[in-house]
Structures are given as C-alpha cells and as structure tokens.
Write a protein that holds these residues in place. Structure first.
Motif, short mmCIF file in Angstrom:
data_model
loop_
_atom_site.label_atom_id
_atom_site.label_comp_id
_atom_site.label_asym_id
_atom_site.label_seq_id
_atom_site.Cartn_x
_atom_site.Cartn_y
_atom_site.Cartn_z
N MET A 105 46.17 37.91 40.44
CA MET A 105 45.89 36.49 40.18
C MET A 105 47.20 35.82 39.77
O MET A 105 47.90 36.28 38.88
N LYS A 106 47.55 34.74 40.45
CA LYS A 106 48.75 33.98 40.14
C LYS A 106 48.37 32.72 39.35
O LYS A 106 47.39 32.04 39.68
N LEU A 107 49.14 32.43 38.32
CA LEU A 107 48.91 31.27 37.47
C LEU A 107 50.20 30.50 37.32
O LEU A 107 51.29 31.09 37.35
N GLN A 108 50.09 29.21 37.13
CA GLN A 108 51.25 28.37 36.82
C GLN A 108 51.26 28.15 35.31
O GLN A 108 50.41 27.43 34.78
N VAL A 109 52.20 28.78 34.63
CA VAL A 109 52.26 28.74 33.17
C VAL A 109 53.31 27.71 32.75
O VAL A 109 54.46 27.77 33.19
N THR A 141 43.50 41.43 37.34
CA THR A 141 42.18 41.12 36.80
C THR A 141 41.19 42.26 36.90
O THR A 141 39.98 42.06 36.75
N GLY A 142 41.69 43.47 37.17
CA GLY A 142 40.82 44.65 37.14
C GLY A 142 39.95 44.84 38.35
O GLY A 142 38.95 45.56 38.28
N GLY A 143 40.30 44.21 39.45
CA GLY A 143 39.52 44.39 40.67
C GLY A 143 38.30 43.49 40.78
O GLY A 143 37.49 43.64 41.70
N LYS A 144 38.15 42.55 39.86
CA LYS A 144 37.06 41.58 39.91
C LYS A 144 37.66 40.18 39.81
O LYS A 144 38.67 39.98 39.12
N PRO A 145 37.06 39.17 40.44
CA PRO A 145 37.54 37.80 40.26
C PRO A 145 37.47 37.41 38.79
O PRO A 145 36.50 37.73 38.10
N PHE A 146 38.49 36.74 38.32
CA PHE A 146 38.52 36.36 36.91
C PHE A 146 37.52 35.24 36.64
O PHE A 146 37.48 34.24 37.36
N PHE A 182 33.65 41.70 31.07
CA PHE A 182 34.79 41.00 30.49
C PHE A 182 35.63 40.35 31.59
O PHE A 182 35.67 40.82 32.73
N GLY A 183 36.31 39.27 31.22
CA GLY A 183 37.38 38.75 32.04
C GLY A 183 38.68 39.37 31.58
O GLY A 183 38.99 39.37 30.39
N VAL A 184 39.47 39.91 32.51
CA VAL A 184 40.66 40.67 32.16
C VAL A 184 41.90 39.99 32.73
O VAL A 184 41.92 39.59 33.91
#
Length: 281
Positions: free
Chosen positions: A1-5, A18-23, A55-57
């Motif tokens: 997952m890419k984020l703009q921080v 994200t552990g193999g699941k969509p966040f 959980f969200g990871v």
C-alpha cells in the motif's frame, strides 16, 4: 500500500505492507515499525496473522528504507512525527504501535507525543538508552559489510535456530545478511554524503535521549517483549524504561535480538496477548 505522507519537506511517498488484505481504516489498527537497516518484511508473519484476524495492519518501510522514498529523517523524534503523519494519510485516528529495536524508540516517541492516538505500545528487542559502541559506529561507517556480519552474529542466539522463520531450518544468518546488504545498497541514494544507511540508523539510536521523559507521557498499556539471550539490547537495559512505562515485561528465554525470526511463534503469541489485553481496556 502506497501513501502520500505529509512531511516538513512536502508530501513523501511511503510504503506499508498490509498483511495480504486490503487495508480497512475502520478496523482496530496495528502499526509495525522495523529496526536499523531492516524493512517491513521482518513483520510478515505477525502482519499476516493480524490482518486475517480482524485488524488493519500497516507494517511500514521508514523513509529511505525498502519501498519508501527518501530522504532519511534526522532523528527518532522526526520519525515518530512521520509515523503519526502516516496515520493521517491512512485515515487512522488511533492505533497500537509496535516497534523493534530502533523502531521501538520511534513507537515510544510517537505514543508520547500523541498519547490520544496510541491504543497500545509494544516495544520489542528494546533498551534505553540504546547506545551503540564507538567501535561499531566506526565499523558501520567505514566497513558496513563487516558491521552487517557483526550485527547478524550478535542478533541471533544460535547458529541454526529451529523452528525459525520463514520455515524450520531457515538460514537466519544468511537471510539477515542478504536483507541488510540489499537495504544498504538501496539506501545509498537517500543518505547524506559521507554516510550510509546502517551508520545513519545506528547514529539515531545512539543519539536518542528522550526515552524516560517520553515514557512518562505515555498513557496507553505498554508491553516489552525481550529476548533472554539478546546481546544487542540486553534485557537488563530495560529496567528503568519498564518502570517508567509501568510495562508488562515478556521474555522469550532462548531468543536473541532478532526475535521475529528466531522465535516466531513465541513472538506472535506475545503480540497477540499484548494487543488483546490492551484493546480490551
């Protein structure tokens, strides 16, 4: 997952596994922060378990490490601010903060600077102060490949741990060396001239001086997970920190510093217990 921080230098692309699941930001969130010259991959087993159990990871790559863009940041405090900004980018208001080694200091500082945003703090393979010897700092700067070999030797309690991660009989020394060499090469473009990523990370650990003040500001439940045979951050070096945090201390007696690889089942069990207890309060 890419984020703009958002950072003081402007928006910066960052990667989180994200552990193999969509966040899903509506789920209880767990942020996992790696140590010196590591990346998100050290958390794969734990990240996958939590992602597949409600959980969200966000297992992050720090700036200039792995898949996150640089430049590297100049201090543990700056990295803590970056973690909180990453939560903003992921639309997460509150998260459990889990960190290993240098990452444990970052998690501590983030939990202290924004206590309302931390549901739990888990510090793995930690110590305070996290001083690095002058000899190891010099080796990391001048002959980083030799320093990588030294740290891998110090971080593992046996020559061939069984069971281990990613599977029984895995060559942990070789895997650790390969990961660190890859990150050293990739990070060359993200550090100031005259340094390297290993020396940079060690210098941040050595320079961090706010640990006890930060611990006094933490309001969430805290757990320390330690390796009984850890030569990098010996368990005895956590006494003052544990007291200041009023932390629960869990020791995996046969593990060294690389707990996630050397004692994967014990490490996952410790995390499950720590976060289950914390999120139930």
């Amino acid at each position: 997952m890419k984020l703009q921080v958002n950072t003081p230098q402007g928006p910066q692309p960052a990667y989180a596994y994200t552990g193999g699941k969509p966040f899903d930001p509506t789920l209880p969130c767990v942020v996992m922060v790696h140590g010196a010259l590591n990346d998100h991959s050290v958390w794969t087993l734990a990240a996958r378990w939590f992602a597949h159990h409600g959980f969200g990871v966000l297992a992050v790559d720090q700036p200039g490490h792995g898949r996150s863009d640089g430049p590297v940041l100049p201090s543990v405090e700056a990295l803590a601010d970056w973690v909180l900004a990453l939560l903003d980018a992921a639309d997460v208001q509150r998260a459990a903060l889990v960190g290993h080694s240098m990452g444990s200091l970052i998690a501590l500082e983030a939990a202290a600077s924004a206590p309302e945003r931390a549901s739990a703090l888990v510090m793995v393979g930690t110590a305070y102060p996290m001083k690095v010897s002058d000899a190891l700092l010099a080796t990391a700067l001048n002959t980083p490949l030799a320093a990588i070999d030294m740290v891998n030797t110090f971080s593992l309690s046996t020559i061939a741990a069984k069971p281990s991660y990613p599977g029984p009989g895995a060559w942990l020394h070789g895997g650790g060396r390969a990961l660190m060499r890859r990150l050293l090469q990739q990070g060359a473009a993200h550090v100031p001239a005259g340094s390297n990523l290993f020396h940079h990370d060690f210098r941040l650990c050595d320079a961090y001086a706010n640990g006890l003040q930060a611990a006094a500001a933490v309001s969430c439940p805290a757990t320390l997970v330690l390796g009984g045979r850890d030569q990098m951050t010996p368990p005895k070096a956590t006494r003052d920190l544990a007291q200041a945090l009023k932390a629960k201390v869990l020791t995996l007696p046969t593990a060294g510093h690389a707990l996630m690889q050397e004692a994967p089942e014990g490490m996952l069990g410790a995390l499950r217990g720590a976060l289950k207890d914390a999120l139930a309060t």
